[in-house]
Design a protein around this motif. Sequence first.
Motif, PDB file in Angstrom:
ATOM      1  N   GLN A 136      -2.664  -3.426  -5.629  1.00 44.93           N
ATOM      2  CA  GLN A 136      -1.408  -4.292  -5.999  1.00 44.93           C
ATOM      3  C   GLN A 136      -0.567  -3.336  -6.852  1.00 44.93           C
ATOM      4  O   GLN A 136       0.617  -3.580  -6.766  1.00 44.93           O
ATOM      5  N   TYR A 137      -1.189  -2.574  -7.719  1.00 46.58           N
ATOM      6  CA  TYR A 137      -0.168  -2.022  -9.015  1.00 46.58           C
ATOM      7  C   TYR A 137      -0.105  -0.311  -8.789  1.00 46.58           C
ATOM      8  O   TYR A 137       0.768   0.148  -9.445  1.00 46.58           O
ATOM      9  N   LEU A 138      -0.752   0.029  -7.817  1.00 44.91           N
ATOM     10  CA  LEU A 138      -0.712   1.445  -7.492  1.00 44.91           C
ATOM     11  C   LEU A 138       0.788   1.917  -6.720  1.00 44.91           C
ATOM     12  O   LEU A 138       1.091   0.973  -6.233  1.00 44.91           O
ATOM     13  N   PRO A 139       1.381   3.026  -7.261  1.00 45.24           N
ATOM     14  CA  PRO A 139       2.663   3.015  -6.547  1.00 45.24           C
ATOM     15  C   PRO A 139       2.543   3.531  -5.180  1.00 45.24           C
ATOM     16  O   PRO A 139       1.267   3.704  -4.389  1.00 45.24           O
ATOM     17  N   LYS A 140       3.524   3.406  -4.179  1.00 41.72           N
ATOM     18  CA  LYS A 140       3.426   3.767  -2.773  1.00 41.72           C
ATOM     19  C   LYS A 140       3.776   5.020  -2.453  1.00 41.72           C
ATOM     20  O   LYS A 140       4.249   5.689  -3.389  1.00 41.72           O
ATOM     21  N   GLU A 141       3.277   5.430  -1.408  1.00 37.45           N
ATOM     22  CA  GLU A 141       3.327   6.854  -0.908  1.00 37.45           C
ATOM     23  C   GLU A 141       4.820   7.030  -0.570  1.00 37.45           C
ATOM     24  O   GLU A 141       5.088   6.744   0.945  1.00 37.45           O
ATOM     25  N   GLU A 142       5.858   7.494  -1.378  1.00 35.61           N
ATOM     26  CA  GLU A 142       7.103   7.758  -0.653  1.00 35.61           C
ATOM     27  C   GLU A 142       7.793   8.730  -1.543  1.00 35.61           C
ATOM     28  O   GLU A 142       7.539   8.980  -2.627  1.00 35.61           O
ATOM     29  N   GLY A 143       9.052   9.412  -1.108  1.00 36.77           N
ATOM     30  CA  GLY A 143       9.970  10.138  -1.942  1.00 36.77           C
ATOM     31  C   GLY A 143       9.273  11.354  -1.990  1.00 36.77           C
ATOM     32  O   GLY A 143       8.107  11.913  -1.341  1.00 36.77           O
ATOM     33  N   TYR A 144       9.913  12.352  -2.846  1.00 35.75           N
ATOM     34  CA  TYR A 144       9.574  13.515  -3.294  1.00 35.75           C
ATOM     35  C   TYR A 144       7.937  13.860  -3.999  1.00 35.75           C
ATOM     36  O   TYR A 144       7.541  14.763  -4.005  1.00 35.75           O
ATOM     37  N   ALA A 145       7.670  12.580  -4.656  1.00 40.05           N
ATOM     38  CA  ALA A 145       6.247  12.610  -5.232  1.00 40.05           C
ATOM     39  C   ALA A 145       5.235  12.082  -4.328  1.00 40.05           C
ATOM     40  O   ALA A 145       4.524  11.829  -4.736  1.00 40.05           O
ATOM     41  N   ARG A 146       5.640  12.069  -3.122  1.00 40.06           N
ATOM     42  CA  ARG A 146       4.562  11.406  -2.151  1.00 40.06           C
ATOM     43  C   ARG A 146       3.200  12.238  -2.015  1.00 40.06           C
ATOM     44  O   ARG A 146       2.196  11.398  -2.213  1.00 40.06           O
ATOM     45  N   THR A 147       3.396  13.523  -2.343  1.00 38.76           N
ATOM     46  CA  THR A 147       1.975  14.162  -2.261  1.00 38.76           C
ATOM     47  C   THR A 147       1.006  13.724  -3.545  1.00 38.76           C
ATOM     48  O   THR A 147      -0.057  13.538  -3.299  1.00 38.76           O
ATOM     49  N   VAL A 148       1.933  13.762  -4.679  1.00 38.19           N
ATOM     50  CA  VAL A 148       1.026  13.518  -5.857  1.00 38.19           C
ATOM     51  C   VAL A 148       0.569  11.866  -5.900  1.00 38.19           C
ATOM     52  O   VAL A 148      -0.577  11.616  -6.267  1.00 38.19           O
ATOM     53  N   ILE A 149       1.386  10.928  -5.435  1.00 34.07           N
ATOM     54  CA  ILE A 149       0.992   9.479  -5.161  1.00 34.07           C
ATOM     55  C   ILE A 149      -0.246   9.456  -4.245  1.00 34.07           C
ATOM     56  O   ILE A 149      -1.055   8.782  -4.437  1.00 34.07           O
ATOM     57  N   GLU A 150      -0.312  10.291  -3.046  1.00 34.23           N
ATOM     58  CA  GLU A 150      -1.405  10.284  -2.072  1.00 34.23           C
ATOM     59  C   GLU A 150      -2.487  10.629  -2.881  1.00 34.23           C
ATOM     60  O   GLU A 150      -3.686  10.235  -2.594  1.00 34.23           O
ATOM     61  N   ALA A 151      -2.659  11.847  -3.678  1.00 38.02           N
ATOM     62  CA  ALA A 151      -3.886  12.138  -4.371  1.00 38.02           C
ATOM     63  C   ALA A 151      -4.347  11.297  -5.391  1.00 38.02           C
ATOM     64  O   ALA A 151      -5.306  10.973  -5.356  1.00 38.02           O
ATOM     65  N   MET A 152      -3.275  10.512  -6.088  1.00 40.19           N
ATOM     66  CA  MET A 152      -3.593   9.560  -6.907  1.00 40.19           C
ATOM     67  C   MET A 152      -4.107   8.190  -6.156  1.00 40.19           C
ATOM     68  O   MET A 152      -5.443   7.793  -6.487  1.00 40.19           O
TER      69      MET A 152
END
Length: 300
Positions: A20-36
């Motif tokens: 519920q609290y993890l960021p969504k995989e989108e935008g220019y930060a998508r790759t790091v969010i995917e890794a998170m």
Amino acid sequence: MNFEEELLQKTKWAEETLQQYLPKEEGYARTVIEAMRYSALAGGKRLRPILMWETAVLFGGAGETIKPFMAALEMIHNYSLVHDDLPAMDNDEYRRGRKTTHVVYGEGMAVLAGDGLLNDAFETASAAFDMAESLEEYRRIGKALQILSRKAGVHGMIGGQCADLNAEEMGEQVSEEMLLYIHGHKTAALIQSAMMIGAVLAGASDEEAGLVEKCAYNIGVAFQIQDDILDVTGNQEILGKPVGSDEKNHKLTYVSLKGLEESEKQVEALSKEAVAILTSFPRRNFFLEQLVEQLIDREK
């Protein structure tokens, strides 16, 4: 419902709270969010958020304000694992049965993923202020944030990690005192954070929070010694990570210092003392007591 079924249900709920609290995989930060998300949602026991919730139940419950802290602590725990697996640290290729974050995304992105989880953890925890309905709740949330930051920082987990790295250079010169410092800070600090935050948010007194801190220290040290035991006696398929990594990295562990039999006795003694503290409070939480006892016999 038996203990195993209840634990599975609570683990699933803790996982949903984290998602519920993890960021969504989108935008220019998508790759790091995917890794998170790759690292944070790779499974795991979700022990810390469950301990937080169950400790709050022990003191009468904490309401919705506890959920952001549950997710935040799990983010901090997973950031530490991402960094711990890096080549500069333990250089592990498997975690929870699959490739570690740095193997999949590269070392640089793994560092950023850990950084992202740590920073998002405090943004997430602070969301509890938006749920507060009284001055007392604001006070409790502020105190919980202090606990979270201290136990995760240089006086807690990071301090333990520092001592652990220094110990690798010292080899057999590492004393039992230093080894217990490492276990008490690298592992137990986040267990303490979980249980103390649960107690504080539920309105426990300073004296009660101090007893919980001692209880959680025992649980954390016992948990880490058991981890050392499993690194010698465990099965890679059950553990989800390679066994023998401590020996490979020339790390002095409680097992190498005291032997397998003495280590097993220490795990049992620490766990029994922890349960004794839990049963000393006016309320009882039998699930929490059983969860702590189960740590003695865990296989992964």
